[in-house]
Design a protein around this motif. Structure first.
Motif, PDB file in Angstrom:
ATOM      1  N   GLY A   1       0.416   3.243   3.136  1.00 49.30           N
ATOM      2  CA  GLY A   1       0.138   2.077   3.962  1.00 49.30           C
ATOM      3  C   GLY A   1      -0.884   2.407   5.030  1.00 49.30           C
ATOM      4  N   GLU A   2      -1.445   1.369   5.622  1.00 49.97           N
ATOM      5  CA  GLU A   2      -2.443   1.547   6.661  1.00 49.97           C
ATOM      6  C   GLU A   2      -1.804   2.069   7.946  1.00 49.97           C
ATOM      7  OE1 GLU A   2      -5.666  -1.914   6.105  1.00 49.97           O
ATOM      8  OE2 GLU A   2      -3.615  -2.659   6.267  1.00 49.97           O
ATOM      9  N   SER A   3      -2.640   2.535   8.883  1.00 57.92           N
ATOM     10  CA  SER A   3      -2.147   2.932  10.201  1.00 57.92           C
ATOM     11  C   SER A   3      -1.484   1.727  10.863  1.00 57.92           C
ATOM     12  CB  SER A   3      -3.310   3.422  11.067  1.00 57.92           C
ATOM     13  OG  SER A   3      -3.889   4.584  10.515  1.00 57.92           O
ATOM     14  N   GLY A   4      -0.329   1.966  11.459  1.00 55.49           N
ATOM     15  CA  GLY A   4       0.394   0.883  12.106  1.00 55.49           C
ATOM     16  C   GLY A   4       1.342   0.117  11.212  1.00 55.49           C
ATOM     17  N   SER A   5       1.461   0.544   9.959  1.00 60.70           N
ATOM     18  CA  SER A   5       2.335  -0.179   9.029  1.00 60.70           C
ATOM     19  C   SER A   5       3.809   0.184   9.203  1.00 60.70           C
ATOM     20  CB  SER A   5       1.906   0.089   7.580  1.00 60.70           C
ATOM     21  OG  SER A   5       1.989   1.475   7.278  1.00 60.70           O
ATOM     22  N   GLY A   6       4.090   1.278   9.956  1.00 59.56           N
ATOM     23  CA  GLY A   6       5.477   1.671  10.193  1.00 59.56           C
ATOM     24  C   GLY A   6       5.897   2.935   9.467  1.00 59.56           C
ATOM     25  N   LYS A   7       4.945   3.664   8.879  1.00 55.04           N
ATOM     26  CA  LYS A   7       5.277   4.847   8.079  1.00 55.04           C
ATOM     27  C   LYS A   7       5.975   5.930   8.904  1.00 55.04           C
ATOM     28  CE  LYS A   7       1.102   5.863   6.661  1.00 55.04           C
ATOM     29  NZ  LYS A   7       0.399   4.933   7.577  1.00 55.04           N
ATOM     30  N   SER A   8       5.369   6.311  10.016  1.00 57.27           N
ATOM     31  CA  SER A   8       5.947   7.375  10.845  1.00 57.27           C
ATOM     32  C   SER A   8       7.255   6.931  11.484  1.00 57.27           C
ATOM     33  CB  SER A   8       4.956   7.810  11.929  1.00 57.27           C
ATOM     34  OG  SER A   8       3.818   8.423  11.348  1.00 57.27           O
ATOM     35  N   THR A   9       7.341   5.660  11.861  1.00 53.78           N
ATOM     36  CA  THR A   9       8.573   5.122  12.432  1.00 53.78           C
ATOM     37  C   THR A   9       9.717   5.266  11.445  1.00 53.78           C
ATOM     38  OG1 THR A   9       7.394   3.528  13.808  1.00 53.78           O
ATOM     39  CG2 THR A   9       9.693   3.037  13.312  1.00 53.78           C
ATOM     40  N   LEU A  10       9.429   5.067  10.172  1.00 58.19           N
ATOM     41  CA  LEU A  10      10.456   5.190   9.141  1.00 58.19           C
ATOM     42  C   LEU A  10      11.043   6.602   9.116  1.00 58.19           C
ATOM     43  CD1 LEU A  10      12.042   4.305   6.677  1.00 58.19           C
ATOM     44  CD2 LEU A  10       9.989   4.626   5.296  1.00 58.19           C
TER      45      LEU A  10
ATOM     46  N   HIS B   1      -1.075  -0.070 -12.376  1.00 57.69           N
ATOM     47  CA  HIS B   1      -0.792  -1.490 -12.586  1.00 57.69           C
ATOM     48  C   HIS B   1      -0.137  -2.097 -11.343  1.00 57.69           C
ATOM     49  CE1 HIS B   1      -1.662  -0.683 -16.807  1.00 57.69           C
ATOM     50  NE2 HIS B   1      -0.777   0.292 -16.771  1.00 57.69           N
ATOM     51  N   PRO B   2      -0.847  -2.101 -10.215  1.00 52.62           N
ATOM     52  CA  PRO B   2      -0.273  -2.676  -8.990  1.00 52.62           C
ATOM     53  C   PRO B   2      -0.032  -4.171  -9.147  1.00 52.62           C
ATOM     54  CG  PRO B   2      -2.626  -2.294  -8.711  1.00 52.62           C
ATOM     55  CD  PRO B   2      -2.247  -1.664 -10.020  1.00 52.62           C
ATOM     56  N   LYS B   3       1.059  -4.648  -8.568  1.00 56.10           N
ATOM     57  CA  LYS B   3       1.401  -6.066  -8.677  1.00 56.10           C
ATOM     58  C   LYS B   3       1.069  -6.838  -7.409  1.00 56.10           C
ATOM     59  CE  LYS B   3       5.176  -5.177 -11.945  1.00 56.10           C
ATOM     60  NZ  LYS B   3       6.649  -5.276 -12.178  1.00 56.10           N
ATOM     61  N   ASP B   4       1.317  -6.229  -6.257  1.00 59.15           N
ATOM     62  CA  ASP B   4       1.081  -6.926  -4.996  1.00 59.15           C
ATOM     63  C   ASP B   4      -0.403  -6.908  -4.623  1.00 59.15           C
ATOM     64  OD1 ASP B   4       2.661  -8.010  -2.466  1.00 59.15           O
ATOM     65  OD2 ASP B   4       1.017  -6.758  -1.732  1.00 59.15           O
TER      66      ASP B   4
ATOM     67  N   ASN C   1      -5.637  -4.188  -3.016  1.00 58.34           N
ATOM     68  CA  ASN C   1      -6.719  -4.008  -2.040  1.00 58.34           C
ATOM     69  C   ASN C   1      -6.719  -2.594  -1.466  1.00 58.34           C
ATOM     70  OD1 ASN C   1      -7.597  -6.665  -2.335  1.00 58.34           O
ATOM     71  ND2 ASN C   1      -6.264  -7.422  -0.709  1.00 58.34           N
ATOM     72  N   LEU C   2      -5.524  -2.034  -1.262  1.00 60.79           N
ATOM     73  CA  LEU C   2      -5.408  -0.671  -0.738  1.00 60.79           C
ATOM     74  C   LEU C   2      -6.023   0.326  -1.712  1.00 60.79           C
ATOM     75  CD1 LEU C   2      -4.040   0.477   1.872  1.00 60.79           C
ATOM     76  CD2 LEU C   2      -2.072   1.046   0.435  1.00 60.79           C
TER      77      LEU C   2
ATOM     78  N   ALA D   1      -8.191  -0.388  -4.074  1.00 60.04           N
ATOM     79  CA  ALA D   1      -9.622  -0.700  -4.258  1.00 60.04           C
ATOM     80  C   ALA D   1     -10.476  -0.076  -3.162  1.00 60.04           C
ATOM     81  CB  ALA D   1      -9.815  -2.210  -4.287  1.00 60.04           C
ATOM     82  N   ALA D   2      -9.861   0.198  -1.998  1.00 59.50           N
ATOM     83  CA  ALA D   2     -10.582   0.790  -0.873  1.00 59.50           C
ATOM     84  C   ALA D   2     -10.797   2.282  -1.035  1.00 59.50           C
ATOM     85  CB  ALA D   2      -9.844   0.518   0.426  1.00 59.50           C
ATOM     86  N   VAL D   3     -10.123   2.895  -2.028  1.00 60.19           N
ATOM     87  CA  VAL D   3     -10.271   4.333  -2.265  1.00 60.19           C
ATOM     88  C   VAL D   3     -11.585   4.585  -2.999  1.00 60.19           C
ATOM     89  CG1 VAL D   3      -9.282   6.351  -3.402  1.00 60.19           C
ATOM     90  CG2 VAL D   3      -7.783   4.634  -2.380  1.00 60.19           C
ATOM     91  N   PRO D   4     -12.428   5.499  -2.503  1.00 58.30           N
ATOM     92  CA  PRO D   4     -13.686   5.809  -3.198  1.00 58.30           C
ATOM     93  C   PRO D   4     -13.428   6.191  -4.657  1.00 58.30           C
ATOM     94  CG  PRO D   4     -13.655   6.852  -1.037  1.00 58.30           C
ATOM     95  CD  PRO D   4     -12.291   6.271  -1.248  1.00 58.30           C
ATOM     96  N   GLY D   5     -14.197   5.590  -5.554  1.00 57.78           N
ATOM     97  CA  GLY D   5     -14.029   5.887  -6.979  1.00 57.78           C
ATOM     98  C   GLY D   5     -13.103   4.935  -7.680  1.00 57.78           C
ATOM     99  N   ARG D   6     -12.431   4.083  -6.876  1.00 56.20           N
ATOM    100  CA  ARG D   6     -11.532   3.088  -7.480  1.00 56.20           C
ATOM    101  C   ARG D   6     -12.055   1.708  -7.106  1.00 56.20           C
ATOM    102  NH1 ARG D   6      -6.256   3.597  -9.188  1.00 56.20           N
ATOM    103  NH2 ARG D   6      -5.420   5.705  -9.280  1.00 56.20           N
ATOM    104  N   GLY D   7     -12.467   0.945  -8.082  1.00 56.25           N
ATOM    105  CA  GLY D   7     -12.859  -0.429  -7.821  1.00 56.25           C
ATOM    106  C   GLY D   7     -11.702  -1.349  -8.098  1.00 56.25           C
ATOM    107  N   LYS D   8     -11.801  -2.598  -7.726  1.00 57.03           N
ATOM    108  CA  LYS D   8     -10.719  -3.547  -7.977  1.00 57.03           C
ATOM    109  C   LYS D   8     -10.430  -3.688  -9.457  1.00 57.03           C
ATOM    110  CE  LYS D   8     -11.013  -6.319  -3.777  1.00 57.03           C
ATOM    111  NZ  LYS D   8     -11.084  -7.670  -3.212  1.00 57.03           N
ATOM    112  N   ASN D   9     -11.460  -3.568 -10.245  1.00 60.25           N
ATOM    113  CA  ASN D   9     -11.248  -3.673 -11.685  1.00 60.25           C
ATOM    114  C   ASN D   9     -10.492  -2.486 -12.240  1.00 60.25           C
ATOM    115  OD1 ASN D   9     -12.632  -6.100 -11.773  1.00 60.25           O
ATOM    116  ND2 ASN D   9     -14.611  -5.140 -12.162  1.00 60.25           N
ATOM    117  N   ASP D  10     -10.675  -1.282 -11.548  1.00 59.61           N
ATOM    118  CA  ASP D  10      -9.983  -0.076 -12.007  1.00 59.61           C
ATOM    119  C   ASP D  10      -8.503  -0.143 -11.705  1.00 59.61           C
ATOM    120  OD1 ASP D  10     -12.399   0.984 -12.788  1.00 59.61           O
ATOM    121  OD2 ASP D  10     -12.828   1.798 -10.803  1.00 59.61           O
ATOM    122  N   ALA D  11      -8.165  -0.831 -10.584  1.00 57.46           N
ATOM    123  CA  ALA D  11      -6.760  -0.895 -10.195  1.00 57.46           C
ATOM    124  C   ALA D  11      -5.962  -1.801 -11.115  1.00 57.46           C
ATOM    125  CB  ALA D  11      -6.634  -1.394  -8.749  1.00 57.46           C
TER     126      ALA D  11
END
Length: 273
Positions: A38-47, A252-255, A260-261, A263-273
């Protein structure tokens, strides 16, 4: 047969009245790595901090359950919870080097940490000469040297003379010395260069495989999760929007947020996800 170490059900956490986590549910089995993305501020460290109740005075668990080997952690006394820390549940922070004293050698600090945990948990182990007692300095040193090819040098070094990657490896080794059943890792490689990051990940994988430790790995680095995690949960604004086997979620992401997460990774386009 699988062994469930950690189970989180309906967990909600607030800071100063603001909802940070809401209805979090997942589990970790022996030898399994569950990644939290998850992005910064999503609650990962709090968990992670909620699991050991390290949220400070402003944070509170407002709902749900956290159980470790069937024991409820959220209502456990502080004394009993402290007895689990280190011996049963280990924690690796983003910059473990910051917790090392700069004026004391690594070996002295490792001995002090191990003995403090032993005293708190009441561990008694055989030592040389056939007598019973807590681990001797020689035993602790031998345990440490086994984890490093250049262990003697590290043992006799000050933290300031070691690289950031090496200090992080020391922190990981220290977390593993008491053979915890569960390891909580909060962005363990985010402050490291690529070479040091790869080295630390190899070290962590080797130690985990040897001990069959369950792990919750928090990171914003999806490449690290793809390499390390058996299963992954994706956090957005304090909610798990998707979880499953890492390969399935990545391929095969569903959400839409997960798509979008990725797709933001270099080398991964939306079509690749």
């Amino acid at each position: 047969m699988s062994e469930k170490l950690l189970e989180i059900s309906g967990l909600s956490v607030c800071y100063e009245g603001e909802q940070i986590l809401d209805d979090i549910c997942f589990s970790v089995e022996k030898g399994e790595t569950v990644g939290i993305a998850g992005e910064s501020g999503s609650g990962k460290s709090t968990l992670l901090r909620a699991i050991l109740r390290l949220m400070g005075k402003n944070g509170s668990i407002t709902g749900g359950q956290i159980t470790f080997r069937g024991e409820e952690l959220t209502g456990m006394s502080e004394k009993k919870l402290r007895s689990l820390c280190g011996s049963e549940i280990g924690m690796i922070f983003q910059n473990t080097g910051a917790s090392l004293c700069p004026t004391r050698k690594i070996g002295a600090q490792i001995c002090e940490s191990v003995r403090a945990h032993e005293k708190r948990c009441g561990f008694i182990t055989p030592i040389s000469g056939g007598m019973s007692g807590r681990k001797s300095r020689r035993e602790i040193k031998d345990m440490t040297l086994q984890r490093f090819s250049d262990g003697e040098t590290i043992w006799n070094s000050y933290p300031s003379s070691l690289s950031g990657g090496m200090n992080q490896r020391v922190g990981i080794a220290l977390a593993m010395l008491l053979h915890p059943s569960l390891l909580l890792a909060d962005e363990p490689t985010s402050a490291l260069d690529v070479v040091s990051q790869a080295q630390v990940l190899r070290e962590l994988q080797a130690l985990q495989q040897k001990e069959q430790t369950g792990m919750v790995l928090v990171t914003h680095n999806l490449a690290v999760l793809e390499q390390m995690a058996d299963r992954v949960a994706v956090l957005k604004d304090g909610n798990i929007v998707e979880q499953g086997e890492t390969r399935t979620v990545f391929d095969h992401p569903k959400d839409e947020y997960t798509k979008n997460l990725l797709a933001a990774v270099p080398g991964r386009g939306k079509n690749d996800a």
